[in-house]
Design an enzyme around this catalytic site. Sequence first.
Site, PDB file in Angstrom:
ATOM      1  N   CYS A 151       0.846  -1.186   0.000  1.00  0.00           N
ATOM      2  CA  CYS A 151       0.000   0.000   0.000  1.00  0.00           C
ATOM      3  C   CYS A 151       0.889   1.247   0.000  1.00  0.00           C
ATOM      4  O   CYS A 151       1.797   1.363   0.830  1.00  0.00           O
ATOM      5  CB  CYS A 151      -0.886  -0.041   1.243  1.00  0.00           C
ATOM      6  SG  CYS A 151      -1.588   1.529   1.727  1.00  0.00           S
ATOM      7  N   GLU A 152       0.638   2.142  -0.916  1.00  0.00           N
ATOM      8  CA  GLU A 152       1.474   3.342  -1.002  1.00  0.00           C
ATOM      9  C   GLU A 152       1.228   4.320   0.147  1.00  0.00           C
ATOM     10  O   GLU A 152       2.015   5.227   0.354  1.00  0.00           O
ATOM     11  CB  GLU A 152       1.270   4.048  -2.341  1.00  0.00           C
ATOM     12  CG  GLU A 152      -0.079   4.662  -2.545  1.00  0.00           C
ATOM     13  CD  GLU A 152      -0.265   5.230  -3.938  1.00  0.00           C
ATOM     14  OE1 GLU A 152      -1.002   6.226  -4.052  1.00  0.00           O
ATOM     15  OE2 GLU A 152       0.309   4.704  -4.909  1.00  0.00           O
ATOM     16  N   HIS A 153       0.187   4.115   0.905  1.00  0.00           N
ATOM     17  CA  HIS A 153      -0.114   5.023   2.014  1.00  0.00           C
ATOM     18  C   HIS A 153       0.610   4.653   3.303  1.00  0.00           C
ATOM     19  O   HIS A 153       0.978   5.531   4.074  1.00  0.00           O
ATOM     20  CB  HIS A 153      -1.622   5.067   2.276  1.00  0.00           C
ATOM     21  CG  HIS A 153      -2.395   5.568   1.101  1.00  0.00           C
ATOM     22  ND1 HIS A 153      -3.580   4.997   0.696  1.00  0.00           N
ATOM     23  CD2 HIS A 153      -2.143   6.564   0.222  1.00  0.00           C
ATOM     24  CE1 HIS A 153      -4.020   5.632  -0.376  1.00  0.00           C
ATOM     25  NE2 HIS A 153      -3.175   6.585  -0.679  1.00  0.00           N
ATOM     26  N   HIS A 154       0.780   3.343   3.562  1.00  0.00           N
ATOM     27  CA  HIS A 154       1.385   2.909   4.826  1.00  0.00           C
ATOM     28  C   HIS A 154       2.578   1.983   4.638  1.00  0.00           C
ATOM     29  O   HIS A 154       3.190   1.562   5.613  1.00  0.00           O
ATOM     30  CB  HIS A 154       0.338   2.187   5.688  1.00  0.00           C
ATOM     31  CG  HIS A 154      -0.850   3.036   5.999  1.00  0.00           C
ATOM     32  ND1 HIS A 154      -2.034   2.936   5.313  1.00  0.00           N
ATOM     33  CD2 HIS A 154      -1.022   4.026   6.911  1.00  0.00           C
ATOM     34  CE1 HIS A 154      -2.894   3.813   5.786  1.00  0.00           C
ATOM     35  NE2 HIS A 154      -2.313   4.496   6.753  1.00  0.00           N
ATOM     36  N   GLN A 195      -4.997  -0.448  -4.698  1.00  0.00           N
ATOM     37  CA  GLN A 195      -5.600  -1.551  -5.451  1.00  0.00           C
ATOM     38  C   GLN A 195      -6.387  -1.055  -6.664  1.00  0.00           C
ATOM     39  O   GLN A 195      -6.368  -1.686  -7.718  1.00  0.00           O
ATOM     40  CB  GLN A 195      -6.496  -2.377  -4.526  1.00  0.00           C
ATOM     41  CG  GLN A 195      -7.084  -3.604  -5.182  1.00  0.00           C
ATOM     42  CD  GLN A 195      -7.862  -4.449  -4.207  1.00  0.00           C
ATOM     43  OE1 GLN A 195      -7.523  -4.539  -3.035  1.00  0.00           O
ATOM     44  NE2 GLN A 195      -8.918  -5.088  -4.684  1.00  0.00           N
ATOM     45  N   HIS A 205      -5.996  -6.143   3.082  1.00  0.00           N
ATOM     46  CA  HIS A 205      -5.037  -5.067   3.294  1.00  0.00           C
ATOM     47  C   HIS A 205      -4.588  -5.028   4.750  1.00  0.00           C
ATOM     48  O   HIS A 205      -5.406  -4.857   5.656  1.00  0.00           O
ATOM     49  CB  HIS A 205      -5.666  -3.725   2.905  1.00  0.00           C
ATOM     50  CG  HIS A 205      -5.901  -3.599   1.434  1.00  0.00           C
ATOM     51  ND1 HIS A 205      -5.168  -2.740   0.649  1.00  0.00           N
ATOM     52  CD2 HIS A 205      -6.755  -4.237   0.597  1.00  0.00           C
ATOM     53  CE1 HIS A 205      -5.583  -2.845  -0.612  1.00  0.00           C
ATOM     54  NE2 HIS A 205      -6.542  -3.746  -0.667  1.00  0.00           N
ATOM     55  N   CYS A 229      -3.068  -2.744   6.196  1.00  0.00           N
ATOM     56  CA  CYS A 229      -3.290  -1.433   6.797  1.00  0.00           C
ATOM     57  C   CYS A 229      -4.670  -1.361   7.462  1.00  0.00           C
ATOM     58  O   CYS A 229      -4.878  -0.545   8.369  1.00  0.00           O
ATOM     59  CB  CYS A 229      -3.107  -0.312   5.777  1.00  0.00           C
ATOM     60  SG  CYS A 229      -4.201  -0.404   4.350  1.00  0.00           S
TER      61      CYS A 229
END
Length: 189
Positions: A78-81, A119, A147, A149
């Site tokens: 995940c590019e956020h976490h 995703q 996920h 996250c």
Amino acid sequence: MSDQLSQITHNYREILVGLGENPEREGLLDTPKRAAKAMQYLCRGYEQSLDEIVNGALFASDNDEMVIVRNIELYSLCEHHLLPFIGKAHVAYIPTGKVLGLSKVARIVDMFARRLQIQENLTRQIAEAIQSVTDAAGVAVVIEAKHMCMMMRGVEKQNSVMNTSVMLGAFRESVNTRQEFLQLIGRSK
């Protein structure tokens, strides 16, 4: 050690210090380098291209019926976490004179999954890549993933699964074609 690996290793060492750990203790001595190598491996999709992946594996065919590759395992971050999401992709296309080597479909999924992602974008990237390579009458991609996250932090929902789909060409234009695909992958009610 390459400059890139050295920099990532240094950064992981700093993260350990920032977390209050001692990177000099026995269990952590090689952790920054191992973590750096692992991250490079997990993000190896940045070093791959569609042309390299396909490598000319397009074959003439009179088949104009749906081709489906189901249950392709995928592992992404995940590019956020920077936490993993893990699942499977179902990919279909309707050939127009040429078919793609079977393993190439899975390799295309892997190439895009091995980049920092969300995703929704991953699903579209796979569909557009298959479309551009095959010039198919239609392409469909469904991804279902869990996920970390959402599971390990935040709302901590262990059984949540995210489903995304992208339908191009005949799969978008024809309800019957879309329904056939969804039934064949077991996603239609």
